[in-house]
Scaffold this motif. Structure first.
Motif, PDB file in Angstrom:
ATOM      1  N   PRO A  96       0.827  -1.210   0.000  1.00  0.00           N
ATOM      2  CA  PRO A  96       0.000   0.000   0.000  1.00  0.00           C
ATOM      3  C   PRO A  96       0.859   1.256   0.000  1.00  0.00           C
ATOM      4  O   PRO A  96       1.972   1.274   0.526  1.00  0.00           O
ATOM      5  CB  PRO A  96      -0.778  -0.121   1.320  1.00  0.00           C
ATOM      6  N   ASP A  97       0.358   2.307  -0.654  1.00  0.00           N
ATOM      7  CA  ASP A  97       0.969   3.635  -0.581  1.00  0.00           C
ATOM      8  C   ASP A  97       2.398   3.647  -1.122  1.00  0.00           C
ATOM      9  O   ASP A  97       3.302   4.260  -0.555  1.00  0.00           O
ATOM     10  CB  ASP A  97       0.961   4.137   0.865  1.00  0.00           C
ATOM     11  N   THR A  98       2.615   2.961  -2.259  1.00  0.00           N
ATOM     12  CA  THR A  98       3.939   2.909  -2.872  1.00  0.00           C
ATOM     13  C   THR A  98       4.147   4.109  -3.796  1.00  0.00           C
ATOM     14  O   THR A  98       3.349   4.321  -4.705  1.00  0.00           O
ATOM     15  CB  THR A  98       4.101   1.619  -3.699  1.00  0.00           C
ATOM     16  N   ARG A 118       0.905   7.831  -5.656  1.00  0.00           N
ATOM     17  CA  ARG A 118       1.064   6.685  -4.756  1.00  0.00           C
ATOM     18  C   ARG A 118       0.092   5.591  -5.159  1.00  0.00           C
ATOM     19  O   ARG A 118      -1.092   5.846  -5.358  1.00  0.00           O
ATOM     20  CB  ARG A 118       0.865   7.100  -3.295  1.00  0.00           C
ATOM     21  N   ARG A 120      -1.784   1.784  -4.795  1.00  0.00           N
ATOM     22  CA  ARG A 120      -2.318   0.813  -3.843  1.00  0.00           C
ATOM     23  C   ARG A 120      -2.950  -0.321  -4.640  1.00  0.00           C
ATOM     24  O   ARG A 120      -3.505  -0.102  -5.724  1.00  0.00           O
ATOM     25  CB  ARG A 120      -3.354   1.447  -2.915  1.00  0.00           C
ATOM     26  N   GLU A 129      -3.125   7.371  -6.829  1.00  0.00           N
ATOM     27  CA  GLU A 129      -3.603   8.700  -6.447  1.00  0.00           C
ATOM     28  C   GLU A 129      -2.564   9.713  -6.908  1.00  0.00           C
ATOM     29  O   GLU A 129      -1.402   9.647  -6.514  1.00  0.00           O
ATOM     30  CB  GLU A 129      -3.796   8.785  -4.934  1.00  0.00           C
TER      31      GLU A 129
END
Length: 293
Positions: A96-98, A118, A120, A129
């Protein structure tokens, strides 16, 4: 757009801060309707990120039927599918949030669009996003009239820590590659193009290329000035083979104003027939300088 210290340092060294500030006004977080329509027509997307386990930076190719990448909101894109299980960024896309950088490039129209943000994982693939959305001019982008989708058998990736003679020859015959870089707050994926020979493979462990004048924002060179990790992706536009490299890079500034980037190879992944797309022969950009002899 707010530039980080690395990009500012390169802009000041080259003397283009004012131009960079002007160009930065075109960078936003929103995906405009024309950009959303462009994305939905593309059969491929390049993604750059750091592997969370090793820290190595890679660039990877994703392909699908047009529509596999689409805007699902003013600040979000979704991607159906993803990279193969053996791709160096498979783990990154499951986290997540890479931080990721993406670039959609259309050789048919010589247009390209970059979206950084980022990622997910989702049920069907992943979503990004957006933090930065912008287009680039068609400079150094070769035109290819069209593509066909070919049913190719999957093959096992070949891995190593240096370039083979055949890989070096392939690199020096290439007219395009993609470059992934990172900084403290994100990642970026960009395009580099030129006439065959614009990239030199001096040894099994080193590549170099001249940094041609571009948009003067110096996002890539700015990233490298603060974090030398980088990933390169070379695509065989006919056979679909993909060559991925990870390592480190630095920029050399010559007294005559030219810049050369030198890349040191740490790991190599070659995947034959990785892409189902086969493209027509290139029409080289009129902006391409002649490669140095």
């Amino acid at each position: 757009m707010t530039y980080h210290a690395g990009s500012r340092a390169v802009q000041d060294r080259v003397g283009v801060r004012g131009i960079a500030d002007h160009q930065g006004q075109a960078v936003g977080q929103g995906i405009r309707p024309v950009a959303a329509a462009f994305l939905e027509r593309q059969p491929m997307l390049v993604l750059g990120a750091a592997d969370p386990a090793s820290g190595a930076v890679w660039a990877s190719l994703l392909t699908g039927e047009p529509g596999f990448v689409r805007a699902t909101g003013p600040h979000r894109i979704s991607v159906v599918g993803g990279v193969g299980a053996g791709d160096p960024l498979a783990t990154a896309l499951r986290a997540p949030d890479t931080p990721v950088g993406t670039i959609a490039l259309d050789p048919r129209t010589r247009r390209r669009m970059r979206l950084n943000g980022r990622a997910r994982p989702t049920v069907r693939g992943f979503a990004v996003e957006a933090d930065q959305v912008f287009s680039n001019c068609p400079k150094y982008l070769q035109r290819r009239e069209s593509y066909e989708t070919v049913d190719r058998a999957s093959t096992t990736a070949r891995r190593g820590h240096e370039l083979t003679p055949e890989q070096r020859e392939f690199i020096e015959s290439s007219d395009t590659f993609f470059l992934a870089t990172v900084h403290e707050h994100g990642a970026d994926a960009s395009h580099r193009g030129g006439n065959p020979g614009f990239v030199r493979a001096a040894s099994p462990h080193e590549l170099s290329w001249r940094d041609y004048p571009g948009n003067s924002m110096f996002l890539t060179l700015g990233n490298l000035s603060v974090d030398p990790r980088a990933g390169l992706l070379f695509l065989d536009w006919v056979s679909g083979s993909v060559l991925q490299l990870t390592g480190t890079a630095h920029t050399e500034f010559d007294q005559d104003g030219e810049r050369t980037v030198r890349f040191i190879v740490a790991e190599v992944v070659e995947t034959p027939a990785a892409s189902p797309l086969t493209w027509t022969a290139p029409e080289y950009s009129a902006a391409n300088p002649e490669p140095a002899r």
